[in-house]
Design a protein around this motif. Sequence first.
Motif, PDB file in Angstrom:
ATOM      1  N   ALA A 183       0.925  -1.149  -0.055  1.00 33.07           N
ATOM      2  CA  ALA A 183       0.074   0.034  -0.143  1.00 33.07           C
ATOM      3  C   ALA A 183       0.858   1.254   0.002  1.00 33.07           C
ATOM      4  N   GLN A 184       0.359   2.516  -0.269  1.00 33.61           N
ATOM      5  CA  GLN A 184       0.949   3.614  -0.127  1.00 33.61           C
ATOM      6  C   GLN A 184       1.281   4.040   1.213  1.00 33.61           C
ATOM      7  N   PRO A 185       2.114   5.016   1.490  1.00 37.78           N
ATOM      8  CA  PRO A 185       2.630   5.315   2.815  1.00 37.78           C
ATOM      9  C   PRO A 185       1.480   5.927   3.647  1.00 37.78           C
ATOM     10  N   VAL A 186       1.494   6.157   4.960  1.00 36.77           N
ATOM     11  CA  VAL A 186       0.462   6.416   5.761  1.00 36.77           C
ATOM     12  C   VAL A 186       0.124   7.981   5.336  1.00 36.77           C
ATOM     13  N   ASP A 187       0.736   8.934   4.969  1.00 36.24           N
ATOM     14  CA  ASP A 187       0.250  10.202   4.975  1.00 36.24           C
ATOM     15  C   ASP A 187      -0.477  10.222   3.312  1.00 36.24           C
ATOM     16  N   TYR A 188      -0.199   9.103   2.450  1.00 39.48           N
ATOM     17  CA  TYR A 188      -1.241   9.091   1.374  1.00 39.48           C
ATOM     18  C   TYR A 188      -2.537   8.878   1.719  1.00 39.48           C
ATOM     19  N   PHE A 189      -2.693   7.827   2.870  1.00 39.72           N
ATOM     20  CA  PHE A 189      -4.108   7.475   3.410  1.00 39.72           C
ATOM     21  C   PHE A 189      -4.670   8.850   3.649  1.00 39.72           C
ATOM     22  N   VAL A 190      -3.910   9.781   4.523  1.00 37.04           N
ATOM     23  CA  VAL A 190      -4.665  10.825   5.278  1.00 37.04           C
ATOM     24  C   VAL A 190      -5.002  11.730   4.036  1.00 37.04           C
ATOM     25  N   ARG A 191      -4.138  11.880   3.078  1.00 38.25           N
ATOM     26  CA  ARG A 191      -4.340  12.968   1.899  1.00 38.25           C
ATOM     27  C   ARG A 191      -5.545  12.595   1.037  1.00 38.25           C
ATOM     28  N   SER A 192      -5.501  11.216   1.087  1.00 34.93           N
ATOM     29  CA  SER A 192      -6.648  10.551   0.018  1.00 34.93           C
ATOM     30  C   SER A 192      -7.991  10.996   0.707  1.00 34.93           C
ATOM     31  N   ALA A 193      -7.979  10.859   2.094  1.00 32.00           N
ATOM     32  CA  ALA A 193      -9.334  11.150   2.752  1.00 32.00           C
ATOM     33  C   ALA A 193      -9.610  12.559   2.802  1.00 32.00           C
ATOM     34  N   GLY A 194      -8.907  13.480   2.735  1.00 35.94           N
ATOM     35  CA  GLY A 194      -9.303  15.193   2.413  1.00 35.94           C
ATOM     36  C   GLY A 194     -10.203  15.497   3.516  1.00 35.94           C
ATOM     37  N   GLU A 217       5.387  13.997   8.352  1.00 32.58           N
ATOM     38  CA  GLU A 217       4.601  13.969   7.126  1.00 32.58           C
ATOM     39  C   GLU A 217       3.201  13.880   7.566  1.00 32.58           C
ATOM     40  N   VAL A 218       2.974  12.892   8.445  1.00 30.53           N
ATOM     41  CA  VAL A 218       1.612  12.468   8.794  1.00 30.53           C
ATOM     42  C   VAL A 218       0.776  13.660   9.309  1.00 30.53           C
ATOM     43  N   PHE A 219       1.359  14.572  10.119  1.00 31.31           N
ATOM     44  CA  PHE A 219       0.648  15.760  10.836  1.00 31.31           C
ATOM     45  C   PHE A 219       0.750  16.765   9.495  1.00 31.31           C
ATOM     46  N   ARG A 220       1.669  16.909   8.811  1.00 26.69           N
ATOM     47  CA  ARG A 220       1.485  17.927   7.684  1.00 26.69           C
ATOM     48  C   ARG A 220       0.249  17.469   6.844  1.00 26.69           C
ATOM     49  N   TRP A 255       6.876  12.979  23.032  1.00 24.40           N
ATOM     50  CA  TRP A 255       7.549  12.818  21.900  1.00 24.40           C
ATOM     51  C   TRP A 255       6.761  13.720  20.980  1.00 24.40           C
ATOM     52  N   LEU A 256       5.616  13.980  20.832  1.00 25.87           N
ATOM     53  CA  LEU A 256       4.816  14.680  19.910  1.00 25.87           C
ATOM     54  C   LEU A 256       5.203  16.127  20.109  1.00 25.87           C
ATOM     55  N   GLU A 257       5.129  16.331  21.478  1.00 27.97           N
ATOM     56  CA  GLU A 257       5.013  17.825  21.890  1.00 27.97           C
ATOM     57  C   GLU A 257       6.509  18.424  21.577  1.00 27.97           C
ATOM     58  N   THR A 258       7.659  17.710  21.898  1.00 28.70           N
ATOM     59  CA  THR A 258       9.133  17.829  21.811  1.00 28.70           C
ATOM     60  C   THR A 258       9.293  18.364  20.283  1.00 28.70           C
ATOM     61  N   ARG A 259       8.519  17.529  19.209  1.00 24.50           N
ATOM     62  CA  ARG A 259       8.631  17.817  17.915  1.00 24.50           C
ATOM     63  C   ARG A 259       7.837  19.175  17.449  1.00 24.50           C
ATOM     64  N   GLY A 260       6.899  19.437  18.184  1.00 26.72           N
ATOM     65  CA  GLY A 260       6.026  20.442  17.833  1.00 26.72           C
ATOM     66  C   GLY A 260       4.854  19.880  16.941  1.00 26.72           C
ATOM     67  N   LEU A 261       4.327  18.924  17.279  1.00 25.06           N
ATOM     68  CA  LEU A 261       3.358  18.167  16.402  1.00 25.06           C
ATOM     69  C   LEU A 261       2.073  18.251  17.069  1.00 25.06           C
TER      70      LEU A 261
END
Length: 272
Positions: free
Chosen positions: A193-204, A234-237, A264-270
Amino acid sequence: MTLPVIGAALMVPELATWRDWLFEKNRDLEIQSFADPTLLASGDWQPLVDEAKRQLDGFAGRYGIHGPFWGLSFANPDPEIRAIVARRMAQGLDICEALGGSHMVIHSPFSTWDHHNLSTYPGGLARVTEWVHESLGAAVTRAENAGITLVLENIEDIDPEARKALVHSFGSEALKLSVDTGHAHYAHGSTGAQPVDYFVRSAGDLLGHVHLQDADGYADRHWSIGEGMIRWHEVFRAIAATGANPRLILELRNRADIPRSMAWLETRGLGQ
């Protein structure tokens, strides 16, 4: 820039432990106790609803449930089994309404076999779509009337566009898409399958819900964020680019990893 607020998937007995954290920012919450087939078969779910409502008294965040899913395929070719699936969906909505919830997670019917084989059978995809409408149609109509959003989660899905087309076929604001990051990464690593971010972008703008869990691309790990191989920046973008406002739910095998994932998420500003 305001960071997205992230919540979690919990069982009813865990609500007391995480209550202060949930209330602190009115985080998104998904209660998963009500997917238990034994509980559903007994019908004895009201005491759990009562306890959840007690724990959530005064809560202003979005919350809902994971709906029934064990052994329940919307695309079952047997009409008697589809009738059972429809009854379980009705039961899930009974619980969600009694709880005052705003969403119910349901599972995609598309299997790995479907991806490779449906097109070899004339009318194969049309039949699957018809079966899903028969299993799920009444629940979608009821959800519309109750102000509940059903979110269709990827499980074995290889092509996210197929699930998106299925959601579009209902033409209802009460049915949206859910992306499980670990399931998508498993499908990417193990089934092409495509990468995770592609699933997110497909959903729109149909993206209504995200299960956040890390994985290695081999199995459905539900690891703490940062332990696996998912490219989270990239997932959060991608989530931000949809323009949607999905429920963001940490779905971790070990709930004790929630603070570590959040750090982990907070440290990276996500997220926060």
